[in-house]
Design a protein around this motif. Structure first.
Motif: not given
Length: 440
Positions: A424-440
């Motif tokens: 059930d949980l794996a089938a839900r739409p996934r959000t990915v949030v990253r914090v670090g020295p990246f360009e948006d």
């Protein structure tokens, strides 16, 4: 069967013995005004933990009042008509006790731990704060700066930022997605009148729950609470009933996959992937506890073993769940070198997918049940944990499980239930949030 905690009318004489085991006795009384008092008497203890719970959190704030809940957590320690801020601090320091408060998304708790002989003092001071805070303008402006510093401190911690932004992104548009402490913008904007209004609306007899655990005399405590509230100026209407518990009907959010990058010039990247989770009262919450323990709940968990032990890609990695009325979140976290963040993100998702497809093994089920059971029992060795358990049972669940019943529900979780929930949980739409020295 669990002990039901009905919202009976005040003044009904309802005084319940909820449980008695291992020499401990749990009682509950509804006072005039709808004030609820729950105690757990623990023989042999020389201390007592006290909590005054108000059923209001950051999700309950309205436009123009954002940040008021967290503001009040600070301001109630800044003085009443009877006491200065220093008087409040000295009252607990003088007896070797401690007092603090915590704001959540759905409730606020003011708590103290003292020797049993000093419990009447703690009741007097805490109830004075709850009923009679002055919300002084000068103190508010001083505390505004303190809260802004607190927010800045949290914003300097990328692990805090990634979790905050994850909740905000997954629950976008819902009040539960707002940060508990407010934002710099809302804290700067909220005026004293709005904080005062928020205080008057929510700090009322029908919203108050007082819990205590340790060497506590229930009848004496209930009488002290009632007297202290009247002394604080509250009118305790004999006909009033407690405020209804929060509606736990499923909340609606736009459940879709999202990605967010927060740029921070730091040495380590922090990443969370996840989705909506389970509501606080979902019957599968014990299954979720087992799933969480297997996936990312300790050194033997799959995330720890795969990402840290086998591959050496992260120092810290785990899974987590946050549950609220009608809605929750579920996520997987890791902190790693920025160059490894894509690999680690993929591994986090792979482990969740593998759990959904293959389930867990009998050995993993046995270990997780043992881990959760041991943690539950050890946690309840602390009177503060027992005091908090009473507050959550009254405000959130409407029922109180005995320790034995909680252990039985954990032990009753099956392999199929874990696999089904993981799917059930794996089938839900996934959000990915990253914090670090990246360009948006």
């Amino acid at each position: 069967m669990p002990y039901a905690l009905p919202l009976v009318p005040a003044g009904s004489g309802r005084d319940e013995l909820l449980a008695g085991q291992d020499g401990a006795t749990i009682r509950r009384t509804v006072l005039p005004g709808g004030v609820r008092v729950l105690t757990e008497h623990l023989p042999g203890q020389r201390s007592a933990s006290l909590g005054a719970w108000v059923g209001v959190g950051s999700r309950d704030e309205t436009d123009g009042h954002f940040g008021s809940t967290h503001f009040l957590e600070h301001l109630l320690f800044k003085g009443t008509a009877r006491r200065s801020a220093l008087d409040i601090a000295e009252a607990f320091d003088a007896v070797g006790g401690e007092a603090n408060a915590a704001t959540g998304k759905e409730h606020t708790c003011y708590y103290a731990r003292v020797l049993d002989a000093d419990l009447p003092m703690a009741v007097d001071v805490i109830t004075d704060m709850v009923t009679s805070a002055t919300i002084d303008t000068d103190e508010l402006e001083t505390e505004r700066e303190v809260i802004l510093e607190e927010i800045a401190m949290n914003d300097d911690d990328p692990a805090d930022v990634v979790h905050e932004r994850f909740a905000e992104t997954v629950l976008a548009g819902h009040p539960l997605g707002r940060p508990i402490g407010g934002t710099p913008e809302t804290i700067r904007a909220v005026p004293r009148d709005a904080v005062w209004e928020h205080y008057g609306w929510h700090y009322r007899p029908e919203t108050l729950v007082v819990t205590a655990a340790g060497n506590v005399d229930h009848d004496a405590l209930a009488a002290q609470v009632g007297d202290a509230l009247v002394a604080g100026g509250w009118t305790l209407d004999p006909a009033a009933a407690p405020r209804a518990r929060r509606d736990h009907a499923a909340a609606t959010v736009i459940d879709e996959a999202r990605a967010l990058t927060v740029t921070r010039r730091v040495e380590q990247a922090n990443v969370v992937i996840g989705s909506t989770g389970l509501a606080a009262t979902d019957e599968r919450r014990f299954v979720l506890s087992v799933l969480n323990a297997v996936l990312g709940g300790g050194m033997s968990s799959r995330l720890f073993q795969e990402i840290r032990e086998k591959r050496g890609l992260a120092y810290s990695t785990y899974s987590f769940a946050s549950a609220h009325g009608g809605l929750g979140t579920f996520g997987l976290y890791a902190g790693c070198a920025p160059a490894k963040v894509d690999q680690v993100t993929a591994l986090l998702g792979t482990e969740l997918d593998r759990l959904a497809t293959d389930g867990i093994t009998p050995d993993e089920l046995r270990r997780s049940v043992g881990q959760l059971s041991g943690g539950l029992v050890l946690g309840l060795e602390d009177p503060g944990s027992r005091m908090s358990r009473l507050g959550r049972a009254e405000l959130v669940f409407g029922e109180l499980l005995t320790l034995e019943e909680s252990l039985e529900r954990i032990a009753a979780v099956t392999l199929d239930e874990v696999r089904d929930l993981a799917a059930d949980l794996a089938a839900r739409p996934r959000t990915v949030v990253r914090v670090g020295p990246f360009e948006d």
